[in-house]
Design a protein around this motif. Structure first.
Motif, PDB file in Angstrom:
ATOM      1  N   ASP A 128       6.707  -6.898  -3.901  1.00 54.59           N
ATOM      2  CA  ASP A 128       6.819  -6.620  -2.651  1.00 54.59           C
ATOM      3  C   ASP A 128       7.125  -5.121  -2.253  1.00 54.59           C
ATOM      4  O   ASP A 128       6.682  -4.743  -1.190  1.00 54.59           O
ATOM      5  N   ALA A 156      11.600 -19.630  -0.244  1.00 55.45           N
ATOM      6  CA  ALA A 156      11.194 -18.761  -1.310  1.00 55.45           C
ATOM      7  C   ALA A 156       9.833 -19.318  -2.230  1.00 55.45           C
ATOM      8  O   ALA A 156       9.005 -18.710  -2.521  1.00 55.45           O
ATOM      9  N   ASN A 159       6.708 -20.049  -0.245  1.00 51.71           N
ATOM     10  CA  ASN A 159       5.838 -18.564   0.179  1.00 51.71           C
ATOM     11  C   ASN A 159       5.520 -18.235  -1.226  1.00 51.71           C
ATOM     12  O   ASN A 159       4.207 -17.515  -1.107  1.00 51.71           O
ATOM     13  N   GLN A 160       6.368 -18.002  -2.180  1.00 48.90           N
ATOM     14  CA  GLN A 160       5.640 -17.469  -3.310  1.00 48.90           C
ATOM     15  C   GLN A 160       4.645 -18.151  -3.928  1.00 48.90           C
ATOM     16  O   GLN A 160       3.480 -17.423  -4.291  1.00 48.90           O
ATOM     17  N   MET A 165       5.197 -14.651   0.232  1.00 46.77           N
ATOM     18  CA  MET A 165       6.794 -14.063   0.400  1.00 46.77           C
ATOM     19  C   MET A 165       6.800 -12.404   0.350  1.00 46.77           C
ATOM     20  O   MET A 165       7.443 -11.985   1.226  1.00 46.77           O
ATOM     21  N   TRP A 168       6.256 -11.716   3.886  1.00 47.53           N
ATOM     22  CA  TRP A 168       7.447 -11.904   4.737  1.00 47.53           C
ATOM     23  C   TRP A 168       8.410 -10.950   4.579  1.00 47.53           C
ATOM     24  O   TRP A 168       9.054 -10.150   5.685  1.00 47.53           O
TER      25      TRP A 168
END
Length: 457
Positions: A128, A156, A159-160, A165, A168
């Motif tokens: 990220d 988390a 979305n991972q 994630m 986001w």
């Protein structure tokens, strides 16, 4: 509920319910999920989660979680706005000395562009790289309550798995940095409007050609907007006597550089991140084939649980089967009276050592008995059922769950003499389909209890 109708919020809730429930079974919610018209496994899972979520008021807690997250973002953004504003004031100074253009650019844009580079490298590395975004999200872990923590973990996790994630976190980070650059731009405009500044270029080791090349390179974007490029020679040896027109040109150039190289990249990346999230969230699905979902999906599959609901028995099909526990405790046994209120005496007398007796007459006792079996892991489980009743799906589902927590499962069909042949056949077929050996199905109570060493005459 179709895939298109199912929202991210519903899937987020389902993931949170899974984390809260763990391996525990909720028979009421599972029955409600199977009763729906859903044909897909995910749809049944979402219905199951909606039933449990409504019981725990999870939709309201989800809304509160989002409000808290927005509040955290707003607080950090306001701090970033104030930080950018004060940075501009510090970089320009009080106007008594000429502003060194390269120094001002570095102070206003340097950290922002450096963190932007880290983010880009992180995205290329499938990470990220959004430190501010991670800070905002990490603060949600400190929200009080078990349900808030479960929602944070579920957000988390979900979305991972969908590789969202990092987008986001990037969106959060770009938003904070946008506020910081807005603050810097406001501070720059504020000080330029209220004070008169002269601009210069100072260096000890670099030549004038380096600065000229820097100005021309940074002027490419401002020039497309019609902003004139100041002459770099006007900065050499400049002092407070610098012409007003030159000051205004350099002030406009500095302001345009901050807007175009500070604000615009963040705005563009916010737009890209938002589009990527919108597309990704529309495509996001629960991974119901994953190991953590498989046991629940099996329990929610109608063709595994809805056979023999009433007699006569339905057509044959594949049913969920008992899978004996791999590590039962030898020499231990559990005797269960399943929906039998008239069996006397209970518990039977002269039980052998290490035999536990349970009664199951309600939904709550079903769950309690499964918890007790999971802890006991008996070598033998003997369940006494009323043969006068039909082997409904709730009974068979409970027997599968209970039998899978023991080594050997034996069934006693109590009151067989008062039951019909058709109903007894339905019992035998149903028990055989879920994996109970015919030799472990008893009709006489005394014979069955002798299997446990009970002599209750």
């Amino acid at each position: 509920m179709s895939d298109k109708q199912a929202s991210f919020k519903a899937r987020w809730q389902a993931e949170a319910v899974r984390l809260l429930q763990g391996a525990a079974s909720d028979l009421q919610a599972e029955a409600g999920a199977r009763e729906g018209a859903a044909t897909e496994a995910e749809q049944r899972v979402l219905r199951w989660a909606a039933i449990i979520g409504a019981r725990h008021q999870l939709p309201e807690i989800q809304s509160a979680w989002r409000r808290h997250c927005i509040l955290i973002l707003m607080v950090i953004s306001v701090l970033a706005l104030a930080g950018g504003f004060t940075t501009a004031l510090a970089v320009l100074g009080d106007g008594t000395q000429a502003v060194n253009i390269p120094w001002a650019l570095g102070g206003l844009l340097g950290l922002n562009l450096l963190m932007l580079l880290f983010w880009l490298l992180g995205m290329l590395a499938r990470s990220d790289g959004a430190l501010l975004g991670r800070l905002v999200f990490q603060l949600t872990h400190y929200l009080p309550g078990e349900h808030h923590k479960a929602l944070t973990r579920a957000f988390a996790t979900l979305n991972q798995r969908a590789d969202l994630m990092r987008w986001w976190l990037g969106l959060l980070s770009h938003t904070v940095w946008l506020c910081a650059m807005l603050g810097a731009l406001f501070g720059l405009l504020w000080t330029l409007a209220l004070r008169s500044y002269a601009f210069t270029w100072e260096t000890t080791i670099l030549s004038a050609d380096v600065f000229t090349a820097l100005v021309h390179g940074l002027s490419l974007l401002p020039q497309t907007l019609g902003i004139s490029i100041p002459d770099a020679a006007t900065l050499v040896g400049a002092d407070q006597s610098q012409a007003d027109e030159v000051r205004r040109q350099w002030a406009a150039w500095l302001t345009a550089s901050v807007a175009l190289y500070g604000l615009m990249p963040r705005l563009v990346l916010i737009l890209i991140s938002s589009i990527r999230l919108l597309v990704g969230l529309r495509q996001l699905r629960l991974q119901t084939t994953a190991p953590e979902w498989a046991p629940l999906v099996q329990r929610l599959t109608p063709d595994l649980n809805e056979r023999h609901v009433t007699d006569p028995a339905p057509e044959a099909g594949q049913a969920a089967r008992i899978v004996p526990v791999s590590n039962p405790r030898p020499g231990t046994s559990v005797l269960v009276a399943y929906e039998l209120t008239a069996i006397k005496p209970w518990p039977p007398a002269e039980l052998p050592e290490h035999t536990q007796c349970l009664e199951v007459n309600s939904r709550g006792q079903r769950q309690q008995s499964l918890s007790a079996l999971a802890e006991a892991r008996p070598g033998t489980l003997m369940v006494i059922c009323d043969a006068r009743l039909s082997p409904d799906r709730g009974t068979l589902h409970w027997l599968v769950n209970a039998g899978s927590l023991a080594g050997v499962t034996q069934i006693v069909l109590h009151n067989s003499e008062q039951s019909s042949d058709e109903r007894l056949t339905s019992w035998h077929d149903s028990l055989r389909d879920i994996g109970v050996d015919s030799a472990h199905i008893h009709h006489a109570m005394t014979e069955a209890l002798n299997q446990l060493g009970v002599h209750n005459g």
